[in-house]
Design a protein around this motif. Structure first.
Motif, PDB file in Angstrom:
ATOM      1  N   GLY A 107     -35.585  22.172  33.977  1.00  0.00           N
ATOM      2  CA  GLY A 107     -34.152  21.862  34.043  1.00  0.00           C
ATOM      3  C   GLY A 107     -33.823  20.761  35.016  1.00  0.00           C
ATOM      4  N   GLU A 108     -33.109  21.133  36.057  1.00  0.00           N
ATOM      5  CA  GLU A 108     -32.593  20.150  36.996  1.00  0.00           C
ATOM      6  C   GLU A 108     -33.699  19.312  37.639  1.00  0.00           C
ATOM      7  OE1 GLU A 108     -30.165  21.922  39.973  1.00  0.00           O
ATOM      8  OE2 GLU A 108     -29.357  20.015  40.652  1.00  0.00           O
ATOM      9  N   GLU A 109     -34.896  19.881  37.748  1.00  0.00           N
ATOM     10  CA  GLU A 109     -35.992  19.145  38.384  1.00  0.00           C
ATOM     11  C   GLU A 109     -36.243  17.802  37.711  1.00  0.00           C
ATOM     12  OE1 GLU A 109     -38.545  22.921  40.102  1.00  0.00           O
ATOM     13  OE2 GLU A 109     -39.216  21.959  38.281  1.00  0.00           O
ATOM     14  N   LEU A 110     -35.963  17.750  36.404  1.00  0.00           N
ATOM     15  CA  LEU A 110     -36.139  16.503  35.668  1.00  0.00           C
ATOM     16  C   LEU A 110     -35.253  15.397  36.239  1.00  0.00           C
ATOM     17  CD1 LEU A 110     -37.211  14.963  33.071  1.00  0.00           C
ATOM     18  CD2 LEU A 110     -35.197  15.847  31.931  1.00  0.00           C
ATOM     19  N   PHE A 111     -34.039  15.776  36.604  1.00  0.00           N
ATOM     20  CA  PHE A 111     -33.092  14.770  37.080  1.00  0.00           C
ATOM     21  C   PHE A 111     -33.382  14.356  38.523  1.00  0.00           C
ATOM     22  CE2 PHE A 111     -30.907  17.186  33.803  1.00  0.00           C
ATOM     23  CZ  PHE A 111     -30.600  16.157  32.938  1.00  0.00           C
ATOM     24  N   ILE A 156     -25.979  25.558  35.026  1.00  0.00           N
ATOM     25  CA  ILE A 156     -25.222  24.964  36.131  1.00  0.00           C
ATOM     26  C   ILE A 156     -26.083  23.904  36.806  1.00  0.00           C
ATOM     27  CG2 ILE A 156     -24.108  25.423  38.349  1.00  0.00           C
ATOM     28  CD1 ILE A 156     -23.293  28.119  37.321  1.00  0.00           C
ATOM     29  N   GLY A 157     -27.363  24.228  36.997  1.00  0.00           N
ATOM     30  CA  GLY A 157     -28.262  23.254  37.606  1.00  0.00           C
ATOM     31  C   GLY A 157     -28.301  21.970  36.806  1.00  0.00           C
ATOM     32  N   ILE A 158     -28.486  22.110  35.502  1.00  0.00           N
ATOM     33  CA  ILE A 158     -28.572  20.928  34.648  1.00  0.00           C
ATOM     34  C   ILE A 158     -27.272  20.138  34.711  1.00  0.00           C
ATOM     35  CG2 ILE A 158     -28.678  20.164  32.258  1.00  0.00           C
ATOM     36  CD1 ILE A 158     -30.641  22.454  31.764  1.00  0.00           C
ATOM     37  N   ALA A 159     -26.158  20.866  34.651  1.00  0.00           N
ATOM     38  CA  ALA A 159     -24.865  20.177  34.660  1.00  0.00           C
ATOM     39  C   ALA A 159     -24.725  19.368  35.943  1.00  0.00           C
ATOM     40  CB  ALA A 159     -23.734  21.175  34.533  1.00  0.00           C
ATOM     41  N   LEU A 160     -25.107  19.983  37.068  1.00  0.00           N
ATOM     42  CA  LEU A 160     -25.008  19.235  38.324  1.00  0.00           C
ATOM     43  C   LEU A 160     -25.950  18.039  38.315  1.00  0.00           C
ATOM     44  CD1 LEU A 160     -24.651  22.043  40.959  1.00  0.00           C
ATOM     45  CD2 LEU A 160     -22.955  20.387  40.228  1.00  0.00           C
ATOM     46  N   GLY A 161     -27.145  18.256  37.767  1.00  0.00           N
ATOM     47  CA  GLY A 161     -28.090  17.151  37.669  1.00  0.00           C
ATOM     48  C   GLY A 161     -27.515  16.020  36.845  1.00  0.00           C
ATOM     49  N   ILE A 162     -26.871  16.378  35.741  1.00  0.00           N
ATOM     50  CA  ILE A 162     -26.310  15.355  34.863  1.00  0.00           C
ATOM     51  C   ILE A 162     -25.143  14.650  35.546  1.00  0.00           C
ATOM     52  CG2 ILE A 162     -24.935  15.073  32.769  1.00  0.00           C
ATOM     53  CD1 ILE A 162     -26.846  16.861  31.359  1.00  0.00           C
ATOM     54  N   VAL A 163     -24.284  15.443  36.189  1.00  0.00           N
ATOM     55  CA  VAL A 163     -23.144  14.830  36.854  1.00  0.00           C
ATOM     56  C   VAL A 163     -23.637  13.849  37.907  1.00  0.00           C
ATOM     57  CG1 VAL A 163     -21.214  15.284  38.397  1.00  0.00           C
ATOM     58  CG2 VAL A 163     -21.587  16.747  36.425  1.00  0.00           C
ATOM     59  N   SER A 164     -24.641  14.287  38.673  1.00  0.00           N
ATOM     60  CA  SER A 164     -25.097  13.417  39.748  1.00  0.00           C
ATOM     61  C   SER A 164     -25.833  12.196  39.202  1.00  0.00           C
ATOM     62  CB  SER A 164     -25.944  14.247  40.708  1.00  0.00           C
ATOM     63  OG  SER A 164     -27.087  13.601  41.074  1.00  0.00           O
ATOM     64  N   PHE A 188     -19.290  19.012  33.271  1.00  0.00           N
ATOM     65  CA  PHE A 188     -18.713  19.706  34.408  1.00  0.00           C
ATOM     66  C   PHE A 188     -17.776  20.811  33.936  1.00  0.00           C
ATOM     67  CE2 PHE A 188     -16.191  20.448  38.140  1.00  0.00           C
ATOM     68  CZ  PHE A 188     -17.181  20.479  39.111  1.00  0.00           C
ATOM     69  N   ALA A 189     -16.944  20.499  32.966  1.00  0.00           N
ATOM     70  CA  ALA A 189     -15.975  21.487  32.511  1.00  0.00           C
ATOM     71  C   ALA A 189     -16.652  22.672  31.821  1.00  0.00           C
ATOM     72  CB  ALA A 189     -14.966  20.831  31.578  1.00  0.00           C
ATOM     73  N   SER A 190     -17.524  22.383  30.838  1.00  0.00           N
ATOM     74  CA  SER A 190     -18.063  23.483  30.041  1.00  0.00           C
ATOM     75  C   SER A 190     -19.167  24.230  30.755  1.00  0.00           C
ATOM     76  CB  SER A 190     -18.631  22.966  28.730  1.00  0.00           C
ATOM     77  OG  SER A 190     -17.618  22.503  27.933  1.00  0.00           O
ATOM     78  N   PHE A 191     -19.946  23.521  31.541  1.00  0.00           N
ATOM     79  CA  PHE A 191     -21.135  24.163  32.078  1.00  0.00           C
ATOM     80  C   PHE A 191     -20.925  24.677  33.494  1.00  0.00           C
ATOM     81  CE2 PHE A 191     -22.726  22.737  28.361  1.00  0.00           C
ATOM     82  CZ  PHE A 191     -24.068  22.885  28.202  1.00  0.00           C
ATOM     83  N   VAL A 192     -20.092  24.022  34.241  1.00  0.00           N
ATOM     84  CA  VAL A 192     -19.911  24.500  35.607  1.00  0.00           C
ATOM     85  C   VAL A 192     -18.670  25.377  35.700  1.00  0.00           C
ATOM     86  CG1 VAL A 192     -19.666  23.845  38.000  1.00  0.00           C
ATOM     87  CG2 VAL A 192     -21.092  22.498  36.500  1.00  0.00           C
TER      88      VAL A 192
END
Lengths: 200, 223, 427, 335
Positions: free
Chosen positions: C371-375, A175-183, B123-127
């Motif tokens: 993970g997200e920290e990269l972004f 979920i974190g990665i997905a949000l990071g990618i979306v943003s 967004f769809a698959s992961f969130v």
């Protein structure tokens, strides 16, 4: 546009991702020429200037030219069994890539020997999880814990770790990665993030 | 020829394994061959698979006939592909120093389109789906889950929750929030541990496969 | 960092010995515990007559319904039916066949077989229709016997025809409204916080150790007079992680240019090479040192994953860089790279969103962005208000998700309302 | 003797060793097998030497990386010669794949995507063989394809192997009717996306060049709605994740997967979410699946090496930690 496409199945929106994939493939095919030329340029420079290891640069150039010429001259069916390209693929490329892949087995062991220390609570958790999964997934695990009731055997414990805490962690990361990618995507679309377009 | 091929395979395999001992000429030679061959391999593959069969065949389709000698449907040229061709050409402009800047267009196109595409798929698959599945009745649909599963469900819920807290960037990890984040790290660590265990498994399998080649296919010591 | 209190070495050693011994004895035991593979018996086949008795015919399927397939681009029709009463396990129905006829100006054309479905199925999607044309469907229950993969006999019963029906395309996929709302909500958050940040509102960002260390790592290379390697992953420009990696490269290149340290970027994708070149060049001119940029700083090796890894291994061992960055998407090669780097004594900072590779980066590198920290890195390093704003928006999204999870679990657990359907994207 | 001379000697020995055994192979000497007793003695020796390393470590001598490498090599290579077998426990993920397959009636269409290449074959090829064996044995129709260029070749190898089995041979299966290989198509996840609307547009011909509409098995297959079960063998990108995102989330396909063990943990959330019905993880998953399908192949054969290698890795982790606690007591933190 691609966002819209997801929600609207109607033509022409349903075609858009197809076009994109094709265009992308074509761009890639053109771009690899740049990469290959770059590799050649650097190798040739090495040979001309007789930098250390230039002999190996000759090998790079030779093997590159060999496979490229063979592959391009063999036409559309270059991949069919029996062609020279296929021979090079099976007897040169495959052993190399498989071995590079297999060498990981050694590195994984040395990394675990050197780096996986029960330094603090977090590291201990990591170690324990790794231990149970490793031992539980192979038949040895069940022999060790054979005296325990069915539900508490190591293989079941490994499964439990995989299905529950592991899933939770993966999910949080996902979920974190997905949000990071979306943003990040949004920043790209809005033009806030434009490092990749340096020079504008 | 077959003998030569097997010996070549053996030579290259051992050459790469020799890196484990130390960097040496044998490895350097193998590495050079490998880099050259693989770079060339991809040039060829991209040329035929991407450029030829997508662009060329797409714009100038073969007249494929079926057994009765009629034209098979679906071979109209797709002129939309020319846009891709143009973008690819722009990419190649980089070779000319003066107009090199123009290659930014296809790049911008790729990055932009990717951004759009990933935005929604991720967004769809992961969130969405992951939330949907975290949100489950803890005690089973009809309060009939086993203790094993109930504990598991609670663990998943807590783990996902605290794991996400760890990824909060705009709030300092202090107090209750900080402890939750710490619990989150614990879950991440378990995840990494499990991942690690599986990776060891995988790598060992590959190594086994390779050793099997050496002793089995090459030297014939294993059946 | 907190350490365990030191225990007596003797105890540790003894315990270690014990564990090892246990492990091996049990391993030996395990290999001894063999099991005989079970014998499989071969089934006998019965032969059947050429003329098919009436009782071999199955009852037909009933209540055939046809409708345009929803939420699609047209060109398909859903055919549904109630199972034949003979469609039971080991029953008389082996498969269903779907027949279709076109209806042109009130005239029904011939029925043609357009597909089949296995016994037990009640739905078939005909994806070969032309929008605007009327169709009539029939479903046939088939009983048959095959031997040696040849059909010996076949008995089929047809249902009543159903239709006419037309397929058409829909303009909006209603099942995906929830995803749309979600994305929009997130966008609104992000844009809101960006505007707020632009207006000059201070935004807090927590410390990320890996990014704090970037400057120090570059500095170390300068002190030692050695190179810095920057590996932007092995994915192409169509991957968000690569884009994030390239963004961080910009910042690292600026630092390196300031310190006049040689930054080398070996890449494995041509497009990444082109982009990275631009980025590094830009960084050099940004800090006023365009003269120190060299074309060969960024160079292509090969598209092949392990060819790339092999080449970098060689470079690391021979050139011994002081610092190595790994930022982007990595696969199996991560460990080869990180272990070799570690053995060569370099400081390593890694960042990836590929979960499988994270444990190894954590083990072999000095700092790892998870993970997200990269972004987040680009916002963190530049401290640009716009980027920080989007970060805050992202966090708000997370907060909403957390609340949703909490409420959802409560509602679901006490069976008040099926909250999870809100997030369903599959039908 | 100088290091250089030793190295050359070692090289010569390796060469001589290879040559002798290669000649032996050509002359048909047959395989080297260890009997059970010899195997156990070998295991015991390895264990004792590890204990010795442990003792050395406790005394303060840390072993080198290369020693670890050597042990891994031994752990993997020696068991290949042993004539031992192990009991295999079936994990629920593997059972789920099998149960779904079992639930398919005869004649169901199964789509198998081969998304890997030779380097990952040790893990995935046994799965492919066992899977095809089951399908052929139970009269399921198999449609094969690949998102990786080398996938279809792997598929052909698996088919060849399975068809050479007596039981399957006697079924007289026909290419084009009972199974078909559609070949490779470039385009990563977009291939799946396009298949969602039309298979034929992505695969105008099979790998032999037969037009799609002339293949009896697939001529009525328009898109995923005509497929009963999808199975994906994946070792990276594009792979199971893309199948889940597109084929499952968008087109509602029933998907099972066989993954390399590295990837497998990332698939668990998908599995819990029901996006995947089951999962074979790595060689162990393959061995379990082989056990269920009664196709005994390389997965089972290599299991002993696998177990042994795990034990060695764990042993070294233990040794490493012993060294860690010891050095901490003496000199504080030492890395």
């Amino acid at each position: 546009m691609f966002v819209i496409q997801y929600f609207i199945p109607h033509y022409p929106f349903n075609r858009m991702s197809h076009w994109f994939s094709d265009w992308f493939a074509i761009i890639l095919a053109c771009a690899i020429v740049l990469g290959a030329l770059n590799l050649m340029k650097i190798s040739i420079q090495k040979v001309i200037k007789k930098k250390p290891g230039w002999g190996y640069a000759v090998v790079i150039i030779a093997s590159f030219l060999l496979i490229t010429i063979i592959g391009l001259s063999e036409g559309e069916g270059f991949r069919e069994p029996g062609t020279w390209f296929d021979w090079l693929y099976v007897y040169v490329y495959t052993p190399c890539s498989s071995t590079m892949f297999a060498i990981l087995g050694f590195f994984v062991a040395s990394a675990s020997y050197r780096a996986f220390r029960a330094r603090n609570f977090e590291a201990t958790l990591l170690l324990l999880a790794a231990f149970f999964v490793m031992i539980g997934r192979v038949p040895v695990g069940d022999i060790i814990s054979g005296f325990m009731p069915e539900g508490a055997r190591l293989s079941n414990l490994a499964s439990w770790i995989m299905t529950f805490p592991q899933t939770a962690g993966q999910r949080a990361i996902m979920i974190g990665i997905a949000l990071g990618i979306v943003s990040t995507s949004l920043r790209v679309i809005l033009g806030i993030e434009r490092a990749h377009l340096a020079g504008e | 020829m077959e003998h030569f091929a097997l010996w070549l395979g053996g030579f290259l395999t051992l050459g790469i394994f020799s890196f484990l001992y130390k960097d040496n000429p044998w490895y350097k030679l193998t590495e050079a061959i490998y880099v050259g061959i693989s770079a060339g391999y991809f040039v060829v593959v991209y040329f035929w698979d991407n450029f030829y069969s997508k662009f060329w065949v797409g714009v100038f389709p073969h007249k494929r006939l079926n057994e009765a000698g009629e034209l098979v449907a679906g071979v109209e040229p797709d002129y939309w592909l020319i846009i891709g061709g143009v973008l690819g050409l722009l990419m190649l402009m980089r070779l000319l120093p003066k107009v090199g800047w123009i290659s930014r267009w296809p790049l911008a196109f790729i990055v932009g389109a990717t951004a759009g595409l990933w935005l929604i798929n991720y967004f769809a698959s992961f969130v969405m789906v992951q939330i949907q599945n975290t949100v489950t009745p803890l005690f089973g649909a009809d309060y009939n889950a086993s203790l094993f599963v109930i504990v598991g469900n609670i663990v998943v819920a807590v783990g996902t929750f605290t794991g996400l807290i760890y990824f909060f960037f705009s709030k300092e990890h202090k107090g209750a929030f900080g402890s939750a984040a710490r619990v989150g790290i614990f879950f991440l660590m378990i995840t990494f541990g499990a991942s690690f265990g599986y990776t060891v498994m995988s790598r060992m399998s590959l190594l086994i496969g390779r050793i099997d080649f050496l002793f089995g296919d090459w030297l014939g010591m294993i059946r | 960092m907190k350490y365990y209190p030191s225990t007596s070495a003797r105890f540790t050693a003894g315990f270690g010995c014990f564990l090892l011994a246990l492990l091996f004895s049990l391993f030996s035991l395990s290999v001894l515990a063999q099991e005989e593979p079970a014998e499989t018996d071969t089934a006998s086949l019965s032969v059947t007559p050429d003329s098919i008795p009436l009782e071999y015919y199955p009852l037909p399927p009933t209540n055939v319904r046809v409708k345009d397939a929803p939420n699609d681009a047209g060109g398909s029709i859903d055919v549904q039916w109630d199972m034949s009463p003979d469609d039971v396990p080991e029953g008389k129905v082996k498969q269903y066949r779907i027949l279709r006829a076109e209806l042109i100006e009130g005239q029904r054309r011939e029925f043609i077989e357009i597909g089949d479905a296995t016994a037990g199925a009640t739905l078939f999607t005909d994806g070969n229709t032309e929008d605007g044309l009327d169709y009539i469907y029939k479903v046939v229950a088939v009983n048959s016997l095959t031997q040696n993969n040849e059909v010996v006999w076949e008995a089929a019963t047809e249902s009543m025809p159903a239709g006419p029906v037309r397929s058409s395309a829909q303009w909006f996929d209603r099942q995906r409204v929830n995803a749309l709302v979600g994305v929009l909500l997130l966008c609104v958050f992000i844009i809101y916080f960006i505007t707020r940040a632009r207006a000059g509102k201070e935004l807090f960002i927590r410390k990320i150790a890996g990014l704090e260390a970037v400057e120090e790592a570059v500095g170390r290379a300068t002190e030692m007079g050695k190179k810095i390697f920057y590996i932007p992953g092995i994915s192409d420009m169509d991957n968000m992680q690569t884009i994030a990696g390239i963004t961080i490269l910009g910042k690292v290149a600026e630092l390196a240019a300031q310190h006049e340290t040689w930054l080398e970027v070996p890449v494995c994708r041509s497009l990444v090479m082109v982009t990275a070149k631009e980025v590094v060049k830009e960084a050099h001119s940004k800090v006023g040192r365009p003269d120190t940029f060299h074309e060969d700083q960024v160079h292509y090796l090969t598209d092949d994953q392990f060819g790339y890894a092999a080449a970098i291994d060689g470079m690391v061992v021979r050139e011994k860089p002081a610092t190595i960055f790994f930022m982007g998407e990595f696969f199996a090669e991560s460990l080869i790279l990180a272990e070799t780097g570690n053995a060569s004594g370099a400081i390593q900072i890694a960042g990836t969103a590929a979960p499988a590779q994270l444990p190894f980066f954590i083990a072999s590198c000095d700092f790892t962005l998870i993970g997200e920290e990269l972004f987040v890195a680009s916002a963190y390093l530049s401290r640009e208000p716009k980027l920080l704003g989007s970060l805050k928006g992202q966090d708000m999204g997370k907060a909403v998700i957390l609340v949703a999870i909490l409420i959802g679990i409560i509602l679901e657990t006490f069976d008040i309302w099926s909250f999870s359907t809100l997030f369903s994207v599959i039908d | 003797m100088s290091t250089k001379a030793k190295e050359i000697l070692a090289l010569a020995l390796i060469f001589a060793f290879s040559l002798i055994f290669y000649i032996g192979k050509v002359l048909g000497w047959g395989a080297v097998r260890f009997s059970t007793t010899v195997s156990l003695i070998v295991i015991l020796l390895v264990a004792l030497s590890l204990l010795w390393i442990l003792i050395l470590t406790i005394r303060g001598h840390l072993v080198e990386r290369r020693i670890v490498f050597l042990y891994v090599g031994i752990a993997v290579a020696l068991p290949l010669f042993m004539t031992l077998s192990q009991r295999i426990a079936i994990s629920p993920e593997v059972e789920a794949v099998y149960n779904t397959l079992e639930g398919l009636p005869e004649g169901s269409k199964v789509l198998v995507s081969f998304d890997y290449d030779p380097p990952s074959a040790p893990e995935l090829q046994p799965m492919a063989e066992a899977f095809l064996y089951y399908c052929f044995e139970h009269d399921l129709k198999v449609i094969m394809m690949g998102l990786w260029p080398q996938g279809p070749m792997q598929a052909n190898m698996a088919i060849e192997k399975v068809l050479s089995d007596e039981k399957i041979k006697s079924k007289n299966l026909k290419y084009g009717e009972d199974y078909v290989n559609l070949g490779f198509q470039a385009g990563y996840e977009f291939v799946i996306q396009r298949m969602g609307s039309d298979f034929r547009s992505m695969f105008p011909t099979d790998y032999r060049g037969t037009p799609y509409e002339q293949i009896p098995l697939v001529k009525n297959v328009k898109n995923f709605s005509n497929i009963d079960y999808c199975f994906n063998l994946s070792s990276g990108f594009p792979g199971t994740r893309e199948w889940v995102q597109i084929a499952v989330d968008r087109y509602g396909v029933t998907l099972g997967a066989g993954n390399t063990a590295v990837q497998a943990p990332q698939m668990y959330p998908f599995m819990r979410a029901g996006q995947l019905v089951g999962l074979l993880g790595g060689m162990v998953g393959a061995a379990e699946f082989e056990f269920l399908t009664k196709w005994i192949g390389k997965g089972t054969k290599f299991m002993i090496s696998q177990s042994f290698a795990h034990v060695i890795v764990i042993a070294f982790i233990i040794i490493g930690n012993v060294a860690f606690f010891r050095s901490e007591r003496k000199t504080g933190l030492k890395r």
